[in-house]
Design a protein around this motif. Structure first.
Motif, PDB file in Angstrom:
ATOM      1  N   ASP A   7      -6.822  24.880 -10.838  1.00 24.08           N
ATOM      2  CA  ASP A   7      -5.503  24.454 -10.238  1.00 24.08           C
ATOM      3  C   ASP A   7      -5.732  24.050  -8.653  1.00 24.08           C
ATOM      4  OD1 ASP A   7      -3.953  24.767 -12.305  1.00 24.08           O
ATOM      5  OD2 ASP A   7      -3.357  26.592 -11.828  1.00 24.08           O
ATOM      6  N   ALA A   8      -7.192  24.294  -8.146  1.00 25.32           N
ATOM      7  CA  ALA A   8      -7.186  24.068  -6.713  1.00 25.32           C
ATOM      8  C   ALA A   8      -7.627  22.280  -6.575  1.00 25.32           C
ATOM      9  CB  ALA A   8      -8.861  24.672  -6.364  1.00 25.32           C
ATOM     10  N   ALA A   9      -7.385  21.847  -5.350  1.00 25.22           N
ATOM     11  CA  ALA A   9      -7.425  20.553  -5.099  1.00 25.22           C
ATOM     12  C   ALA A   9      -8.898  20.104  -5.209  1.00 25.22           C
ATOM     13  CB  ALA A   9      -7.113  20.352  -3.653  1.00 25.22           C
ATOM     14  N   PRO A  10      -9.444  19.052  -5.619  1.00 23.98           N
ATOM     15  CA  PRO A  10     -10.684  18.702  -5.551  1.00 23.98           C
ATOM     16  C   PRO A  10     -11.518  18.861  -4.341  1.00 23.98           C
ATOM     17  CG  PRO A  10      -9.239  16.540  -6.303  1.00 23.98           C
ATOM     18  CD  PRO A  10      -8.425  17.976  -5.887  1.00 23.98           C
ATOM     19  N   ALA A  11     -12.413  18.897  -4.257  1.00 30.19           N
ATOM     20  CA  ALA A  11     -13.442  19.210  -2.971  1.00 30.19           C
ATOM     21  C   ALA A  11     -13.726  17.598  -2.476  1.00 30.19           C
ATOM     22  CB  ALA A  11     -14.955  19.782  -3.434  1.00 30.19           C
ATOM     23  N   ARG A  12     -13.660  17.320  -1.337  1.00 33.99           N
ATOM     24  CA  ARG A  12     -13.926  15.926  -0.633  1.00 33.99           C
ATOM     25  C   ARG A  12     -15.229  15.750  -0.201  1.00 33.99           C
ATOM     26  NH1 ARG A  12      -9.072  16.039   2.982  1.00 33.99           N
ATOM     27  NH2 ARG A  12      -9.926  18.060   3.278  1.00 33.99           N
ATOM     28  N   ILE A  13     -15.921  14.845  -0.730  1.00 30.57           N
ATOM     29  CA  ILE A  13     -17.135  14.541  -0.128  1.00 30.57           C
ATOM     30  C   ILE A  13     -17.229  13.083   0.246  1.00 30.57           C
ATOM     31  CG2 ILE A  13     -18.304  16.017  -1.811  1.00 30.57           C
ATOM     32  CD1 ILE A  13     -19.249  13.675  -3.248  1.00 30.57           C
ATOM     33  N   GLY A  14     -18.475  13.019   1.381  1.00 33.85           N
ATOM     34  CA  GLY A  14     -18.830  11.633   1.891  1.00 33.85           C
ATOM     35  C   GLY A  14     -20.205  11.522   1.474  1.00 33.85           C
ATOM     36  N   LEU A  15     -20.370  10.126   1.064  1.00 35.77           N
ATOM     37  CA  LEU A  15     -21.680   9.676   0.567  1.00 35.77           C
ATOM     38  C   LEU A  15     -22.455   8.996   1.648  1.00 35.77           C
ATOM     39  CD1 LEU A  15     -20.828   8.102  -3.079  1.00 35.77           C
ATOM     40  CD2 LEU A  15     -22.019  10.417  -2.383  1.00 35.77           C
ATOM     41  N   VAL A  16     -23.620   9.486   1.838  1.00 36.18           N
ATOM     42  CA  VAL A  16     -24.383   8.669   2.980  1.00 36.18           C
ATOM     43  C   VAL A  16     -25.511   8.012   2.009  1.00 36.18           C
ATOM     44  CG1 VAL A  16     -26.282   8.796   4.720  1.00 36.18           C
ATOM     45  CG2 VAL A  16     -24.393  10.795   4.529  1.00 36.18           C
ATOM     46  N   GLY A  17     -25.013   6.490   2.066  1.00 33.11           N
ATOM     47  CA  GLY A  17     -25.962   5.419   1.479  1.00 33.11           C
ATOM     48  C   GLY A  17     -25.017   4.909   0.269  1.00 33.11           C
ATOM     49  N   GLY A  19     -26.764   3.189  -2.405  1.00 32.23           N
ATOM     50  CA  GLY A  19     -27.587   2.746  -3.157  1.00 32.23           C
ATOM     51  C   GLY A  19     -27.580   3.190  -4.513  1.00 32.23           C
ATOM     52  N   ARG A  20     -28.680   3.162  -4.980  1.00 31.41           N
ATOM     53  CA  ARG A  20     -28.792   3.504  -6.650  1.00 31.41           C
ATOM     54  C   ARG A  20     -28.069   5.043  -6.823  1.00 31.41           C
ATOM     55  NH1 ARG A  20     -34.285   2.447  -9.527  1.00 31.41           N
ATOM     56  NH2 ARG A  20     -33.489   0.489  -9.093  1.00 31.41           N
ATOM     57  N   PHE A  21     -28.653   5.860  -6.055  1.00 29.91           N
ATOM     58  CA  PHE A  21     -28.110   7.433  -6.354  1.00 29.91           C
ATOM     59  C   PHE A  21     -26.644   7.531  -6.133  1.00 29.91           C
ATOM     60  CE2 PHE A  21     -27.178  11.787  -5.011  1.00 29.91           C
ATOM     61  CZ  PHE A  21     -27.822  12.480  -6.115  1.00 29.91           C
ATOM     62  N   ALA A  22     -26.176   6.937  -4.896  1.00 34.40           N
ATOM     63  CA  ALA A  22     -24.743   7.082  -4.696  1.00 34.40           C
ATOM     64  C   ALA A  22     -23.842   6.254  -6.029  1.00 34.40           C
ATOM     65  CB  ALA A  22     -24.370   6.070  -3.380  1.00 34.40           C
ATOM     66  N   ARG A  23     -24.278   5.199  -6.338  1.00 38.23           N
ATOM     67  CA  ARG A  23     -23.709   4.618  -7.465  1.00 38.23           C
ATOM     68  C   ARG A  23     -23.842   5.302  -8.816  1.00 38.23           C
ATOM     69  NH1 ARG A  23     -26.505   0.217  -5.423  1.00 38.23           N
ATOM     70  NH2 ARG A  23     -28.063   0.022  -6.916  1.00 38.23           N
ATOM     71  N   PHE A  24     -24.790   6.179  -8.793  1.00 32.12           N
ATOM     72  CA  PHE A  24     -25.032   7.116 -10.112  1.00 32.12           C
ATOM     73  C   PHE A  24     -23.953   8.134  -9.890  1.00 32.12           C
ATOM     74  CE2 PHE A  24     -26.710  10.803 -11.992  1.00 32.12           C
ATOM     75  CZ  PHE A  24     -26.725  10.366 -13.371  1.00 32.12           C
ATOM     76  N   VAL A  25     -23.865   8.531  -8.767  1.00 32.86           N
ATOM     77  CA  VAL A  25     -22.827   9.848  -8.635  1.00 32.86           C
ATOM     78  C   VAL A  25     -21.564   9.426  -8.644  1.00 32.86           C
ATOM     79  CG1 VAL A  25     -21.924  11.183  -6.597  1.00 32.86           C
ATOM     80  CG2 VAL A  25     -24.281  11.167  -6.770  1.00 32.86           C
ATOM     81  N   VAL A  26     -21.018   8.211  -8.123  1.00 31.23           N
ATOM     82  CA  VAL A  26     -19.766   7.600  -8.509  1.00 31.23           C
ATOM     83  C   VAL A  26     -19.498   7.433  -9.893  1.00 31.23           C
ATOM     84  CG1 VAL A  26     -18.255   5.703  -7.960  1.00 31.23           C
ATOM     85  CG2 VAL A  26     -19.410   6.453  -6.201  1.00 31.23           C
ATOM     86  N   GLN A  27     -20.458   6.983 -10.712  1.00 26.27           N
ATOM     87  CA  GLN A  27     -20.177   6.754 -12.037  1.00 26.27           C
ATOM     88  C   GLN A  27     -19.982   8.300 -12.693  1.00 26.27           C
ATOM     89  OE1 GLN A  27     -23.718   5.070 -14.158  1.00 26.27           O
ATOM     90  NE2 GLN A  27     -22.666   4.525 -15.974  1.00 26.27           N
ATOM     91  N   ALA A  28     -20.886   9.088 -12.393  1.00 28.46           N
ATOM     92  CA  ALA A  28     -20.497  10.295 -13.067  1.00 28.46           C
ATOM     93  C   ALA A  28     -19.138  11.035 -12.689  1.00 28.46           C
ATOM     94  CB  ALA A  28     -21.576  11.432 -12.437  1.00 28.46           C
ATOM     95  N   LEU A  29     -18.647  10.571 -11.517  1.00 31.82           N
ATOM     96  CA  LEU A  29     -17.483  11.114 -11.136  1.00 31.82           C
ATOM     97  C   LEU A  29     -16.302  10.537 -11.860  1.00 31.82           C
ATOM     98  CD1 LEU A  29     -17.750  11.639  -7.333  1.00 31.82           C
ATOM     99  CD2 LEU A  29     -17.706  13.430  -9.050  1.00 31.82           C
ATOM    100  N   GLU A  30     -16.617   9.123 -12.054  1.00 33.10           N
ATOM    101  CA  GLU A  30     -15.622   8.292 -12.932  1.00 33.10           C
ATOM    102  C   GLU A  30     -15.618   8.828 -14.470  1.00 33.10           C
ATOM    103  OE1 GLU A  30     -16.249   3.933 -10.586  1.00 33.10           O
ATOM    104  OE2 GLU A  30     -17.588   4.403 -12.452  1.00 33.10           O
ATOM    105  N   VAL A  31     -16.573   9.063 -14.863  1.00 38.18           N
ATOM    106  CA  VAL A  31     -16.494   9.781 -16.284  1.00 38.18           C
ATOM    107  C   VAL A  31     -15.789  11.123 -16.406  1.00 38.18           C
ATOM    108  CG1 VAL A  31     -18.125  10.864 -18.099  1.00 38.18           C
ATOM    109  CG2 VAL A  31     -18.715   8.827 -17.072  1.00 38.18           C
ATOM    110  N   GLN A  32     -16.042  11.920 -15.197  1.00 41.88           N
ATOM    111  CA  GLN A  32     -15.143  13.220 -15.027  1.00 41.88           C
ATOM    112  C   GLN A  32     -13.696  12.941 -15.116  1.00 41.88           C
ATOM    113  OE1 GLN A  32     -17.041  15.583 -11.851  1.00 41.88           O
ATOM    114  NE2 GLN A  32     -18.617  16.164 -13.152  1.00 41.88           N
ATOM    115  N   ALA A  33     -13.394  11.864 -14.257  1.00 42.10           N
ATOM    116  CA  ALA A  33     -11.872  11.757 -14.148  1.00 42.10           C
ATOM    117  C   ALA A  33     -11.389  11.198 -15.331  1.00 42.10           C
ATOM    118  CB  ALA A  33     -12.054  10.786 -13.023  1.00 42.10           C
ATOM    119  N   LEU A  34     -12.171  10.420 -16.144  1.00 40.65           N
ATOM    120  CA  LEU A  34     -11.674   9.940 -17.357  1.00 40.65           C
ATOM    121  C   LEU A  34     -11.501  11.242 -18.500  1.00 40.65           C
ATOM    122  CD1 LEU A  34     -13.607   6.704 -18.168  1.00 40.65           C
ATOM    123  CD2 LEU A  34     -11.374   6.982 -17.608  1.00 40.65           C
ATOM    124  N   GLU A  35     -12.278  12.230 -18.246  1.00 36.88           N
ATOM    125  CA  GLU A  35     -12.378  13.266 -19.334  1.00 36.88           C
ATOM    126  C   GLU A  35     -11.250  14.293 -18.735  1.00 36.88           C
ATOM    127  OE1 GLU A  35     -16.351  14.858 -19.044  1.00 36.88           O
ATOM    128  OE2 GLU A  35     -17.076  13.374 -20.649  1.00 36.88           O
TER     129      GLU A  35
END
Length: 71
Positions: A7-17, A19-35
């Motif tokens: 029930d806790a609020a989601p953790a908030r993060i900032g991405l430095v960069g 590039g490819r790794f940051a886009r992968f992180v965002v994609q993984a978070l999008e999948v989690q949001a859909l689930e």
């Protein structure tokens, strides 16, 4: 509440960069949001390339910053 902290609020993060790794992180978070299991939310993306920061930030509804120091 089904699991500890669910029930806790989601953790908030900032991405430095933006590039490819940051886009992968965002994609993984999008999948989690859909689930319905997202526990992290991107609040800002910093990159030396303003267009790259803006593009990734828009994708995850976050702020775009020109420097990691502003995160």
């Amino acid at each position: 509440m089904t699991a500890a902290g669910s029930d806790a609020a989601p953790a908030r993060i900032g991405l430095v960069g933006a590039g490819r790794f940051a886009r992968f992180v965002v994609q993984a978070l999008e999948v989690q949001a859909l689930e319905g299991s997202a526990r992290v939310r991107v609040r800002a993306v910093a990159d030396r390339d303003p267009a790259a920061a803006r593009a990734l930030a828009e994708r995850c509804r976050a702020a775009a910053e020109p420097s990691w120091r502003r995160l």
